[in-house]
Structure formats: structure tokens, C-alpha cells
Design an enzyme around this catalytic site. Structure first.
Site, short mmCIF file in Angstrom:
data_model
loop_
_atom_site.label_atom_id
_atom_site.label_comp_id
_atom_site.label_asym_id
_atom_site.label_seq_id
_atom_site.Cartn_x
_atom_site.Cartn_y
_atom_site.Cartn_z
N THR A 103 44.58 52.36 118.22
CA THR A 103 45.17 51.33 117.37
C THR A 103 46.09 52.00 116.35
O THR A 103 46.18 53.22 116.29
CB THR A 103 44.10 50.54 116.59
OG1 THR A 103 43.56 51.39 115.56
CG2 THR A 103 42.98 50.08 117.49
N ASP A 160 50.20 37.94 105.43
CA ASP A 160 49.52 39.11 104.90
C ASP A 160 48.21 38.60 104.31
O ASP A 160 48.22 37.78 103.39
CB ASP A 160 50.39 39.76 103.82
CG ASP A 160 49.74 40.99 103.18
OD1 ASP A 160 48.52 41.20 103.36
OD2 ASP A 160 50.46 41.73 102.49
N ASN A 216 41.94 39.92 112.87
CA ASN A 216 42.07 41.27 113.39
C ASN A 216 42.63 42.27 112.38
O ASN A 216 42.42 43.48 112.52
CB ASN A 216 42.98 41.24 114.64
CG ASN A 216 43.36 42.62 115.10
OD1 ASN A 216 42.55 43.38 115.60
ND2 ASN A 216 44.63 42.97 114.92
N LYS A 239 33.16 46.65 106.43
CA LYS A 239 32.82 45.99 107.69
C LYS A 239 31.40 45.42 107.65
O LYS A 239 31.14 44.37 108.27
CB LYS A 239 32.98 46.97 108.86
CG LYS A 239 34.44 47.32 109.15
CD LYS A 239 35.26 46.08 109.51
CE LYS A 239 36.67 46.45 109.96
NZ LYS A 239 37.46 45.26 110.35
N TYR A 291 35.13 52.18 104.35
CA TYR A 291 35.40 51.36 105.53
C TYR A 291 34.10 50.77 106.06
O TYR A 291 34.04 49.57 106.38
CB TYR A 291 36.07 52.22 106.61
CG TYR A 291 36.35 51.49 107.90
CD1 TYR A 291 37.43 50.61 108.00
CD2 TYR A 291 35.54 51.68 109.02
CE1 TYR A 291 37.69 49.94 109.19
CE2 TYR A 291 35.80 51.00 110.21
CZ TYR A 291 36.87 50.14 110.29
OH TYR A 291 37.12 49.48 111.46
#
Length: 259
Positions: A205, A70, A97, A174, A170
Site C-alpha cells: 500500500t 479528507d 479505508n 486501530k 498506530y
């Protein structure tokens, strides 16, 4: 520790979505890899491994091992690093990922903390922990699975189709991940390591849970096999110029996306 000529590949968030498809795609391509399927729990990881073994059988040419990892848990990171050290003695490829988008009702601060913990802080800590193992490889590579949503240039481009898409937390995480990739690329050059950030595109996903997965399918999202094939091409050296030298995110469909 028995010496091995196989390329040792660790993929985080690999029990579903892009991560699992990448495990399958790489394993089916050649017997020359040993893939480490990292999942937050051994139960989830072993279930994913059993699933792909049932579906693909002998077509899986490279061995796959499950590790509990994790990226927000330092003890699991340290345990995984110790396992790789004692079993293989090095790490050749790290594919970062694991990622989240927080949709549950919560405060902005909670959203930021949870999002950055997985999407940015975890990858930084994991790469740092794996650095001694990567330095023992003859061809060390780190791939950060980022997103076009982290491109500052595209966000302010009036011609960009998805400039109005929300998800500020988010996007921020990124964009920060892209800076981590840029810093690592610069710093790793002194010892021969190579680093890239990868845009997997809008694909199916489990990033947003089962409901989000259904919505992506309905919205015409691409299959996870597409970015998996692109990642295999990176490992096979078919995208070397764009992946390791060009300034920007490596794009699923070729070329690079501006930071």
C-alpha cells in the site's frame, strides 16, 4: 436527483493502494454499482481515475465518480454528504479505508494526534455525517479497514509472530477503530444497518509512502488485489456470517481475528 437501482459505494483513501484496487475490482465485477472514489484532492482523484480507465478500459463495468474527501476535514465531509444526497439520495456502502502511519520525526503527542485524527476520529465523524444517507438504504453496510496490529489479544499472545512489531500509536488507533466498529454494529442493529472491521493483512500500500511501499514489496507483502477481492466478496454476501455476526475482525483469508 434521478432514482438509481445501483448500489452506491463510497470508498475513502481510494486514489491508491487498497482503496484504488477495490474500486477496480468492484467495477470490473458488475455494472450494478456506482463507485465514489474519495481522495484528499480532486487532482489526485482524477489522476487515479484516468490511470485505471487507461489500464482497464471497457472492463470497468460500473461507473466511477471522484469526490474530494479528507476524513480530517469536516467541510469536505459535509460537501460530500450533500453531493451524495442531491445526486443519489442515499448511501448503501461506506468503506472506511483511509489511514496513516506516521514515520516522520515528531513528538509522541504529535504522532498520536496525527494518527488518531485520520485512523479513528475521521472515520467516526464521517460515519456520523453519512448516517442519514445510510438509513435510506435497504442494505446499509459500513466496513472499517482496520489491522491485526490493533488486536489486543494478539499483542499479548506469545505465539503471535508479529508481537514485537512496534508502531504503538498506530496499534492504539486501530484498537480504537475496532471499538468504534463494535459500537456501531451494536447501535445500527436497531435500524438494520450492518458493520464490520476488516483486517487487510500485510500488503503493498501507500500507507507509509513510496519508500515504505518498496520495503513492503521487499519484505514479501501481498498485493493490494487480495484485500480488494475479499471486500468484493463481502459486498456480494459471500462472507455474511463472519462479516456481520462473528465477534472480532473479519480476516482477509476468512474467519475472524479476536479483538
Amino acid at each position: 436527483m434521478a432514482p438509481t437501482d445501483k448500489t452506491i459505494v463510497l470508498i475513502t483513501g481510494a486514489n491508491s493502494g487498497i482503496g484504488l484496487e477495490t474500486i477496480v475490482t468492484i467495477s470490473k465485477s458488475s455494472p450494478n454499482y456506482h463507485l465514489l472514489l474519495a481522495a484528499r484532492s480532486l487532482d489526485k482523484g482524477n489522476a487515479a481515475l484516468a490511470k485505471i480507465q487507461a489500464e482497464h478500459g471497457a472492463a470497468l463495468l460500473s461507473p466511477v465518480s471522484v469526490v474530494k474527501l479528507d476524513v480530517t476535514s469536516l467541510p469536505t465531509i459535509e460537501t460530500t454528504a450533500s453531493y451524495i444526497e442531491s445526486t443519489f439520495g442515499r448511501l448503501d456502502v461506506l468503506i472506511q479505508n483511509a489511514g496513516v502511519i506516521v514515520y516522520r520525526p515528531c513528538s509522541t503527542l504529535e504522532n498520536l494526534r496525527e494518527t488518531f485524527e485520520t485512523n479513528t476520529f475521521g472515520p467516526k465523524v464521517l460515519t456520523e455525517a453519512m448516517l442519514p444517507l445510510l438509513k435510506k438504504s435497504r442494505n446499509a453496510r459500513v466496513i472499517y479497514v482496520s489491522s491485526v496490529q490493533g488486536s489486543i489479544t494478539y499483542k499479548l499472545d506469545p505465539e503471535y509472530e508479529y508481537k514485537h512489531t512496534r508502531g504503538i500509536e498506530y496499534r492504539m488507533s486501530k484498537a480504537a477503530l475496532n471499538m468504534l466498529a463494535a459500537c456501531d454494529r451494536y447501535d445500527f442493529r436497531e435500524w438494520g444497518g450492518r458493520v464490520t472491521a476488516f483486517n487487510p493483512g500485510f500488503c503493498v500500500t501507500n500507507l507509509t509512502g513510496e519508500e515504505g511501499r518498496k520495503q513492503r514489496v521487499e519484505a514479501g507483502a501481498r498485493l493490494a488485489e487480495d484485500p480488494a477481492r475479499a471486500l468484493l466478496e463481502v459486498l456480494e454476501g459471500k462472507r455474511d456470517g463472519d462479516a456481520w455476526e462473528e465477534n472480532g475482525m473479519l480476516d482477509l483469508d476468512g474467519g475472524v481475528i479476536p479483538w
